[in-house]
Design a protein around this motif. Structure first.
Motif, PDB file in Angstrom:
ATOM      1  N   ASN A   1       0.775  -1.239   0.000  1.00 42.54           N
ATOM      2  CA  ASN A   1       0.000   0.000   0.000  1.00 42.54           C
ATOM      3  C   ASN A   1       0.807   1.290   0.000  1.00 42.54           C
TER       4      ASN A   1
ATOM      5  N   SER B   1       1.259   2.996  -4.448  1.00 44.28           N
ATOM      6  CA  SER B   1       0.911   1.605  -4.152  1.00 44.28           C
ATOM      7  C   SER B   1       1.347   0.703  -5.304  1.00 44.28           C
TER       8      SER B   1
ATOM      9  N   SER C   1      -3.353   3.977  -2.505  1.00 39.16           N
ATOM     10  CA  SER C   1      -4.414   3.623  -1.571  1.00 39.16           C
ATOM     11  C   SER C   1      -3.754   3.328  -0.233  1.00 39.16           C
TER      12      SER C   1
ATOM     13  N   SER D   1      -7.693  -2.634  -0.341  1.00 40.65           N
ATOM     14  CA  SER D   1      -7.084  -3.022  -1.617  1.00 40.65           C
ATOM     15  C   SER D   1      -6.784  -4.511  -1.734  1.00 40.65           C
TER      16      SER D   1
ATOM     17  N   TYR E   1      -7.809  -0.828  -6.055  1.00 40.02           N
ATOM     18  CA  TYR E   1      -7.305   0.257  -5.217  1.00 40.02           C
ATOM     19  C   TYR E   1      -8.451   0.675  -4.301  1.00 40.02           C
TER      20      TYR E   1
ATOM     21  N   ARG F   1      -9.289   2.360  -1.485  1.00 39.52           N
ATOM     22  CA  ARG F   1      -9.766   3.639  -0.978  1.00 39.52           C
ATOM     23  C   ARG F   1     -10.652   4.351  -1.990  1.00 39.52           C
ATOM     24  N   TRP F   2     -10.417   4.089  -3.262  1.00 37.70           N
ATOM     25  CA  TRP F   2     -11.115   4.829  -4.319  1.00 37.70           C
ATOM     26  C   TRP F   2     -12.111   3.975  -5.063  1.00 37.70           C
TER      27      TRP F   2
END
Length: 419
Positions: free
Chosen positions: A316, A327, A369, A373, A387, A389-390
């Motif tokens: 990460n 990442s 991120s 993940s 990824y 976080r997104w």
């Protein structure tokens, strides 16, 4: 986390429609490059598990009450059952809580009927993060277990880093379904049974950390958002060929392999990613940085070919030389000898092999991120990388070409809008 499923019963004919205009859902799709299958997704901040086709359409779902949230994983089985985890949405009064907290594990049918259920969430322990389903249907589960400040002191914890409420160490529980719709613990491993510390010779576990690399330094670890959350193990996998368990320990920036059922059950056999965590090397020797989703590459790869038996991991928080961070997806290959259940070491005899990764992928946009993940190697050699976080999942070919991309529909980068 997103998982690509290629069971024979799920193969379908894909549309060749263009998705370039989309900003969420499927935004890129190259039918000649992708690995055919369906995609299992269990987004945060909502209660349901979804099965999507390659066009991003929901073809099946397993629903939960609106008061529940992921806890955090779901795995679809070959017979159509799902093994899923969840927790209550409100956790303000829970005695143990940190990111990744869970509570309940259930096995459900394709029609969402509960076959068995197990809950652990009280002042002494709490399920969290990942699970692993064994071929026999048993389930390995990660759980925090609470130790008081007094117990941490007696074990040799540095007094300056003992939270008032004590420490949460880690244990692994093997759950076997019973005949009454529940499950029983049939095997367990406790990190607290494998400690070493060089802080206080008058306390338990005192020794030279660098001389006992099969032990866990009670005073190592990167501080997390929850000071009691010492190890924060976030992934588990099982090797049915050699009876090993693989654990991701992000606060140590390490992967661990624990013996499950060989010569030395429970022993820490191999550790990799950060020699400094066991008294060897320095910050410059680190390879892993708050990693997630470690697992052996067995699914979708034939024995004796490609990356079969190697370890995949999502790395990460990799630092750059100029102070930035990105990442990466990585593959590494430990040196294992099954005749004596041992792992090879470097020339110094102090650090386990390998010396470096076998394979590394960094997205052209160096997407970052900080947590969550996943990374999965597919049957055709492509890589499915989420990824977390997104909510950005990409299938990448062996040449690095983008074959497919899915953007999870998010509300204000947090809540999830049903696809």
């Amino acid at each position: 986390m997103m998982t690509r499923l290629t069971f024979a019963a799920l193969v379908f004919t894909m549309s060749t429609a263009s998705f370039a205009q989309n900003t969420v859902g499927v935004t890129d799709f190259q039918p000649d490059l992708v690995e055919e299958g369906y995609n299992l997704i269990y987004p945060h901040n909502q209660p349901n598990v979804y099965l999507l086709d390659m066009c991003g359409e929901v073809v099946h779902s397993w629903t939960n009450a609106d008061s529940l949230r992921p806890g955090n994983m779901a795995y679809l089985q070959e017979n159509g059952d799902i093994v899923m985890t969840y927790r209550h949405r409100v956790f303000a009064d829970d005695p143990i809580w940190a990111g990744g907290g869970g509570a309940t594990i259930e096995r459900r049918t394709w029609d969402n009927d509960v076959l068995w259920s197990f809950t652990l969430n009280d002042s002494t322990a709490r399920l969290h993060h990942d699970i692993e389903v064994k071929p026999d249907g048993n389930v390995f589960a990660i759980a925090w277990e609470h130790f008081s400040a007094e117990e941490a002191l007696q074990a040799g914890r540095d007094t300056s880093i003992i939270p008032e409420g004590g420490l949460w160490s880690e244990m692994v529980l093997e759950l076997a379904p019973d005949t009454s719709g529940g499950a029983s613990v049939v095997w367990e491993w406790h990190a607290w049974d494998h400690l070493v510390q060089d802080y206080d010779a008058t306390k338990d576990n005192f020794g030279v950390v660098s001389d006992q690399i099969d032990k866990i330094d009670l005073n190592y670890g990167t501080p997390s958002n929850q000071p009691s959350d010492w190890l924060h193990i976030n992934a588990i996998d099982y090797d049915p060929y050699f009876n090993h368990l693989l654990l991701s320990v992000p606060t140590f920036d390490e992967l661990w392999i624990v013996d499950y059922a060989n010569f030395t059950p429970g022993q820490l056999l191999w550790r990799w990613g950060n020699p400094e965590a066991h008294g060897q090397g320095s910050e410059d020797d680190k390879k892993l940085f708050y990693q997630h989703d470690c697992h052996w590459i067995y699914d979708n790869v034939a024995p004796g070919t490609g990356d079969f038996g190697k370890i995949a991991v999502f790395n990460n928080r990799v630092p750059t030389d100029i102070g930035g961070v990105y990442s990466a997806a990585n593959v590494l290959n430990p040196s294992y000898a099954d005749y004596d259940n041992s792992f090879g070491m470097d020339d110094s005899g102090d650090t386990y092999l390998p010396l470096d990764f076998d394979w590394t992928y960094v997205a052209p946009d160096s997407i970052y991120s900080s947590g969550l993940s996943s990374f999965q190697r597919l049957d055709n050699g492509n890589s499915l990388i989420c990824y977390g976080r997104w909510g950005d999942t990409r299938e990448i070919t062996t040449d690095g070409e983008l074959a497919w991309r899915y953007k999870t529909p998010l509300i204000n980068a947090g809540g999830f809008a049903s696809p």
